[in-house]
Write a protein that holds these residues in place. Structure first.
Motif, PDB file in Angstrom:
ATOM      1  N   ALA A 151       0.831  -1.207   0.000  1.00 47.17           N
ATOM      2  CA  ALA A 151       0.000   0.000   0.000  1.00 47.17           C
ATOM      3  C   ALA A 151       0.866   1.257   0.000  1.00 47.17           C
ATOM      4  O   ALA A 151       0.556   2.232  -0.698  1.00 47.17           O
ATOM      5  N   GLY A 152       1.945   1.252   0.763  1.00 48.29           N
ATOM      6  CA  GLY A 152       2.846   2.400   0.801  1.00 48.29           C
ATOM      7  C   GLY A 152       3.511   2.653  -0.546  1.00 48.29           C
ATOM      8  O   GLY A 152       3.637   3.796  -0.978  1.00 48.29           O
ATOM      9  N   LEU A 153       3.931   1.579  -1.210  1.00 46.35           N
ATOM     10  CA  LEU A 153       4.536   1.734  -2.541  1.00 46.35           C
ATOM     11  C   LEU A 153       3.534   2.303  -3.538  1.00 46.35           C
ATOM     12  O   LEU A 153       3.853   3.227  -4.290  1.00 46.35           O
ATOM     13  N   VAL A 154       2.327   1.765  -3.537  1.00 45.35           N
ATOM     14  CA  VAL A 154       1.293   2.264  -4.455  1.00 45.35           C
ATOM     15  C   VAL A 154       0.960   3.722  -4.125  1.00 45.35           C
ATOM     16  O   VAL A 154       0.885   4.568  -5.019  1.00 45.35           O
ATOM     17  N   GLY A 155       0.777   4.022  -2.846  1.00 47.51           N
ATOM     18  CA  GLY A 155       0.504   5.407  -2.439  1.00 47.51           C
ATOM     19  C   GLY A 155       1.617   6.352  -2.847  1.00 47.51           C
ATOM     20  O   GLY A 155       1.369   7.474  -3.302  1.00 47.51           O
TER      21      GLY A 155
END
Length: 156
Positions: free
Chosen positions: A16-20
């Motif tokens: 999720a952090g990478l996508v965000g």
């Protein structure tokens, strides 16, 4: 949280952090570069270097500033993603919607990160300027909403 659930949450938070982190860069490219002409497109990856260490160090690093800035950006994106994934089960059990929590999380993340930047460096925009605050919150909404939805889906 037991070990296997913590590992699952951590994995979800990293993704999720990478996508965000990618989505906020797309927002910055469209708005900061395209619409507002605040910086060149190439300035986005190295922006974190200047905010954390100052413009002088950013300039002295040359092309390495792009690597350092990208590393800083995604390190913090992942950390915020993992933190959200760890707290999400508490709020899910109490009936909160991930998108709603993501909106609140964006504001908290912006305040914490920019307070830290003000402590680390004197090279930053005026974080008391309403235009900077609103722009910051908007960019962080584009970071935390996808983050929250990915965590919600992966930890469903």
């Amino acid at each position: 949280m037991e070990q296997s659930k913590r590992e699952l949450a951590t994995r979800a938070g990293v993704i999720a952090g990478l996508v965000g982190g990618i989505v906020i860069w797309i927002y910055e490219a469209a708005v900061w570069v395209g619409a507002q002409n605040l910086m060149p497109l190439a300035g986005i990856p190295r922006n974190a270097t200047g905010l954390v260490f100052g413009k002088q160090l950013q300039e002295s690093l040359g092309w390495i500033a792009y690597l350092v800035g990208t590393g800083i950006h995604f390190l913090f994106s992942i950390a915020w993603g993992v933190l959200f994934a760890w707290i999400w089960p508490y709020f899910r059990e109490r009936g909160y919607e991930a998108t709603f929590l993501g909106l609140i999380y964006a504001v908290i993340a912006w305040i914490v990160m920019h307070a830290a930047i003000m402590v680390a460096s004197d090279n930053h925009p005026d974080y008391f300027d309403p235009v900077v605050i609103i722009g910051g919150f908007m960019s962080h909404f584009f970071f935390t909403i996808p983050l929250a939805l990915i965590v919600k889906r992966r930890l469903g």
